[in-house]
Design a protein around this motif. Sequence first.
Motif, mmCIF file in Angstrom:
data_model
loop_
_atom_site.group_PDB
_atom_site.id
_atom_site.type_symbol
_atom_site.label_atom_id
_atom_site.label_comp_id
_atom_site.label_asym_id
_atom_site.label_seq_id
_atom_site.Cartn_x
_atom_site.Cartn_y
_atom_site.Cartn_z
ATOM 1 N N ASP A 126 0.852 -1.184 0.000
ATOM 2 C CA ASP A 126 0.000 0.000 0.000
ATOM 3 C C ASP A 126 0.892 1.240 0.000
ATOM 4 O OD1 ASP A 126 -1.817 2.027 0.464
ATOM 5 O OD2 ASP A 126 -2.149 1.505 2.573
ATOM 6 N N TYR A 127 0.713 2.121 -1.000
ATOM 7 C CA TYR A 127 1.565 3.300 -1.138
ATOM 8 C C TYR A 127 0.886 4.582 -0.637
ATOM 9 C CZ TYR A 127 4.808 0.376 -3.711
ATOM 10 O OH TYR A 127 5.708 -0.607 -4.046
ATOM 11 N N GLY A 128 -0.114 4.422 0.225
ATOM 12 C CA GLY A 128 -0.746 5.594 0.818
ATOM 13 C C GLY A 128 -1.919 6.116 -0.001
ATOM 14 N N GLU A 129 -2.495 7.211 0.482
ATOM 15 C CA GLU A 129 -3.710 7.762 -0.131
ATOM 16 C C GLU A 129 -3.538 8.101 -1.605
ATOM 17 O OE1 GLU A 129 -5.243 11.034 2.052
ATOM 18 O OE2 GLU A 129 -5.332 9.945 3.948
ATOM 19 N N ASP A 130 -2.382 8.661 -1.970
ATOM 20 C CA ASP A 130 -2.175 9.108 -3.352
ATOM 21 C C ASP A 130 -1.629 8.012 -4.257
ATOM 22 O OD1 ASP A 130 -3.025 11.626 -2.567
ATOM 23 O OD2 ASP A 130 -0.993 12.255 -2.009
ATOM 24 N N GLY A 131 -1.366 6.832 -3.698
ATOM 25 C CA GLY A 131 -0.862 5.734 -4.503
ATOM 26 C C GLY A 131 0.579 5.922 -4.935
ATOM 27 N N PRO B 266 5.385 7.705 -9.898
ATOM 28 C CA PRO B 266 6.627 7.367 -10.607
ATOM 29 C C PRO B 266 7.654 8.493 -10.610
ATOM 30 C CG PRO B 266 4.815 7.713 -12.152
ATOM 31 C CD PRO B 266 4.214 7.712 -10.792
ATOM 32 N N GLU B 267 7.239 9.702 -10.237
ATOM 33 C CA GLU B 267 8.140 10.853 -10.280
ATOM 34 C C GLU B 267 8.927 11.054 -8.989
ATOM 35 O OE1 GLU B 267 8.565 12.510 -13.107
ATOM 36 O OE2 GLU B 267 7.144 11.066 -13.951
ATOM 37 N N LYS B 268 8.635 10.266 -7.942
ATOM 38 C CA LYS B 268 9.323 10.488 -6.672
ATOM 39 C C LYS B 268 9.628 9.154 -5.993
ATOM 40 C CE LYS B 268 6.959 12.061 -3.232
ATOM 41 N NZ LYS B 268 6.108 12.880 -2.341
ATOM 42 N N CYS B 269 10.359 9.216 -4.887
ATOM 43 C CA CYS B 269 10.651 8.005 -4.119
ATOM 44 C C CYS B 269 9.402 7.608 -3.329
ATOM 45 C CB CYS B 269 11.823 8.239 -3.160
ATOM 46 S SG CYS B 269 13.400 8.493 -4.001
ATOM 47 N N ASN B 270 9.018 6.352 -3.410
ATOM 48 C CA ASN B 270 7.778 5.878 -2.808
ATOM 49 C C ASN B 270 8.037 4.984 -1.606
ATOM 50 O OD1 ASN B 270 5.371 6.530 -4.917
ATOM 51 N ND2 ASN B 270 7.276 6.129 -6.032
ATOM 52 N N VAL B 271 7.065 4.965 -0.707
ATOM 53 C CA VAL B 271 7.100 4.089 0.464
ATOM 54 C C VAL B 271 5.841 3.233 0.457
ATOM 55 C CG1 VAL B 271 7.115 3.964 2.981
ATOM 56 C CG2 VAL B 271 8.422 5.748 1.822
ATOM 57 N N GLY B 272 6.028 1.931 0.290
ATOM 58 C CA GLY B 272 4.896 1.006 0.335
ATOM 59 C C GLY B 272 4.951 0.176 1.598
ATOM 60 N N PHE C 115 8.024 10.618 7.472
ATOM 61 C CA PHE C 115 9.380 11.132 7.266
ATOM 62 C C PHE C 115 9.756 11.071 5.792
ATOM 63 C CE2 PHE C 115 13.940 10.125 6.746
ATOM 64 C CZ PHE C 115 14.451 11.358 7.113
ATOM 65 N N ALA C 116 9.483 9.931 5.170
ATOM 66 C CA ALA C 116 9.836 9.770 3.764
ATOM 67 C C ALA C 116 9.083 10.761 2.880
ATOM 68 C CB ALA C 116 9.538 8.342 3.314
ATOM 69 N N MET C 117 7.849 11.070 3.243
ATOM 70 C CA MET C 117 7.044 11.984 2.438
ATOM 71 C C MET C 117 7.384 13.452 2.703
ATOM 72 S SD MET C 117 5.146 10.052 0.530
ATOM 73 C CE MET C 117 6.597 8.986 0.456
ATOM 74 N N ASP C 118 7.888 13.739 3.931
ATOM 75 C CA ASP C 118 8.151 15.135 4.303
ATOM 76 C C ASP C 118 9.425 15.685 3.673
ATOM 77 O OD1 ASP C 118 5.866 15.196 5.755
ATOM 78 O OD2 ASP C 118 6.814 15.047 7.729
ATOM 79 N N VAL C 119 10.390 14.807 3.408
ATOM 80 C CA VAL C 119 11.635 15.305 2.823
ATOM 81 C C VAL C 119 11.450 15.513 1.322
ATOM 82 C CG1 VAL C 119 13.060 14.199 4.571
ATOM 83 C CG2 VAL C 119 12.577 12.980 2.442
ATOM 84 N N ARG C 120 12.244 16.412 0.774
ATOM 85 C CA ARG C 120 12.103 16.745 -0.651
ATOM 86 C C ARG C 120 12.430 15.533 -1.523
ATOM 87 N NH1 ARG C 120 15.654 18.496 -4.299
ATOM 88 N NH2 ARG C 120 17.281 18.673 -2.728
ATOM 89 N N GLU C 121 13.475 14.833 -1.194
ATOM 90 C CA GLU C 121 13.881 13.647 -1.954
ATOM 91 C C GLU C 121 14.590 12.699 -1.018
ATOM 92 O OE1 GLU C 121 13.269 11.562 -4.736
ATOM 93 O OE2 GLU C 121 13.672 13.351 -5.922
ATOM 94 N N LEU C 122 14.094 11.460 -0.932
ATOM 95 C CA LEU C 122 14.700 10.479 -0.038
ATOM 96 C C LEU C 122 15.924 9.887 -0.731
ATOM 97 C CD1 LEU C 122 14.270 9.186 2.732
ATOM 98 C CD2 LEU C 122 12.979 7.373 1.632
ATOM 99 N N ASP C 123 17.106 10.420 -0.419
ATOM 100 C CA ASP C 123 18.324 9.892 -1.042
ATOM 101 C C ASP C 123 19.345 9.529 0.020
ATOM 102 O OD1 ASP C 123 20.045 12.150 -0.402
ATOM 103 O OD2 ASP C 123 19.029 13.250 -1.994
#
Length: 685
Positions: free
Chosen positions: A448-453, A456-462, A585-593
Amino acid sequence: MTEKMKSVPSVSVSYTRNGSSTKANALGMRPMQERAYDRRGEQYLLIKSPPASGKSRALMFVALDKLHNQGLKQAIIVVPEKSIGASFNDEPLSKFGFWTDWTVQPKWNLCNAPGEDGGKVNSVGAFLDSDDRVLVCTHATFRFAVEKFGIERFDDRLIAVDEFHHVSSNPDNKLGLHLANFIARDRVHIVAMTGSYFRGDAEAVLGPQDESKFDTVTYTYYEQLNGYEFLKQLDIGYFFYSGSYSDDILHVLDASEKTIIHIPNVNSRESTKDKIREVEHIIEELGEWQGTDPVTGFQLVRTPDGRTLKIADLVDDDIAKRDRVSSALKDPAQKNNRDHVDIIIALGMAKEGFDWIWCEHALTVGYRSSLTEIVQIIGRATRDAPGKVRARFTNLIAEPDASEDAVTEAVNDTLKAIAASLLMEQVLAPRFNFTPKNAGSGPVEGFDYGEDGYNPEKCNVGFNEQTGQFQIEIKGLAEPKSKEATRICQEDLNEVIAAFVQDKTAIERGLFDEELVPEELTQVRMGKIIKDRYPELDEEDQEAVRQHAITALNLTQQAKHIALGGGTDPEQSANTALIDGVRRFAMDVRELDIDLIDRINPFGEAYAILAKTMSEESLKQVAAAIAAKRTTLTMEEAKELAVRAVKFKKERGRLPLISSTDAWEKRMAEGAAAFVRFKDEGRYE
C-alpha cells in the motif's frame, strides 16, 4: 503507593491484532511453523523467531519429516537448561492435522531422566546404538558426549540446537567448536533456533563460511505481535534514579500490572549487596506483609487500596523455599489462571524459556551486559493473553554520582542502556526492503503506497500490513551484488546495527560531540565496522551493506521522532504507530536519497530522550566524562577519511577543500591531510 508515577520516555509500537500468528493451517501449523516447514529439506537451517512464536513445535514438524522422509536415523534436541526440555514433551500433532505425532521415550529425555549407569553422557551413547528416534539433552550433556564419542558417531543424524545464541565462534566455546567440526565433516543436518536477534552479542555465533551454508527462516517481532488477538501495544524505555533503586522503584512499578522484576546482580553498581533485604524492601514498599501461602510459597501483601498481592520470590537462598515457589509458577493447572500470581521478583531466573503469558511489565534494574539477555527478558512480557492490551519493558539505571570512578562506570552503563534501547526499537519495527529509485522503478504487488498511490516521479514508500514489511525507494542507493551481501541486507541488518550502536566511539560522539559531522559516524565509523565484520566482501558490497544498515537505523530513529510527536510528551502520543512515522518522514523530505540519510546523526533522537529522563547535573557529568577522553584523529580514522576523500574526487573531479562551508567536505579534507602527515612521519607503510 499514592505518589504519581513518573513518565518513562519510550518508543511505543502499536499493532493491528489481526490474529494471523495464532491461526493454524490444515496441518496444525501457525505461520512461523509453516514457514520453517517449507524449508524442511535444507541441511542447515537457522530459525530466527521471537519468544512464544512456536519454535519448539516448528522443530517437531521439521524433525519428523527428516526422520520419516529424508533418511536421517535420529534427532538429537539440545537445550541450554533442563527446564526447557519440557518444551519437547510428547505432542499429539495428528490431532491438529499433521500426519504423525511427536513422541519421546521418557528415558531419552535426559532433562528429566536420571540417565544410564555412569550418567547422562553414557545415555547419549546408548541412544546412538538404539533404534529409537528422538533424544533431548542439555547443551552441556551434548558437549561432553561429542568429546567422548567423537563427531563421527553422530553421522546421518539431525542435531537441533535450541537457544542458539549460546553458541559462539570463540575457540573457548566448546559447543561452537563442535558445530564447526560437524559442518566441516558435512554428515549431519543442523537446525538452529534463537529468539534473540543479536546472536552471540558482540561475538559471532559462526564464522562467515559456516554461516553462509545456513538457510534462514526469519519471523519478526512485528509479524508475531501484529498477528496476536489481544496485545496491541508494546512500550520500551529506561528510567534513571538516584540513591537506592528500591526507594525509587514505585515510580515505575504499577502494582496493578502483572510484573516480573529482575533485581541487579550482587556485583553490579546498582546492587546494595544484600539481595534478600532488597526483596524485603520492595515488598514493604508495596504494602503490609500478610504471611506466606502454605501451598505455593508466595508472599502475601495487602496494598493500601485493600487488594492482596501474591508475590513470588525467586531470590531467596533457601533452596527448598525457592523450589516450592518455582514449582508453583510452573504448575500447568495454573497456566491460564491470571490470578495465580501478581508479581515475580527474580535475579537470575525467570528469563529464558520462562512462560508466564499474563506478564504485562518486565522491569529490570541495572544494565544487563548481554543484549541477548535483554531480548529474552522483554520476551517474558510479549505473550498474548485475554484482556492483555499493553505490555512494557522498563530498565532502571543509576545516575552517576560524584566520584570519578563511579562516573566512568555509570557512563558506560548509560551508553549500553541506550544501545539496547536503540536495538530493541529496530527489532520491534516492521522489516525494511530498500530499492534504488531509477527509471525502471514501479509499484510492488501487495504494498500500500498511501492515499495518493504510487508516484513514478518520486521516491515511494509502500507497506504490507500482513507481512509487516516496507518497500522503500531511495535515490542513489547501492545494491548488493554478491549472494552473501544480499543475504546480509535481507537477514542481518540488525546484527550490523548491533555492532554499530555498541561501538563506544560511535555512541559517545553521536550523543555528546557538539562538533560532530554525522558522516563521520554514518560513513566512516559504520564503514569500518562493515569492513571488520565482513572482510570477505569487496568494497562495493561493503558499501551496499553500510548504506542499507544506516538507512534502516536512521529511518527508525526519524520515525520514532515523529511518532513521539517531535518533542512533545511521549505519553500524549503513545498510540501513534511507528509505521506512520516512517511514511511521514519519507514523504516530508524533498527527496529520499542516501546522501540525506548519511547526514542524519543516528543518536540524535536517543539524546533527546536522555535529556528528558536524566537530571541536568548528571547529564553534564556524563558529557564532561566523555569530553575528557576525546582525542584528535587517530591514524585509522585519518585513513578512512582519506578513502572517502578519494571517492569524493572520483565523483566530483576534485579533492575536498579544507576551506569548504560543507562540514563533511571539510572533515574529509582534514582527514586526508592528517593521513598524508602520518605517512610522512613514517607511521604508515
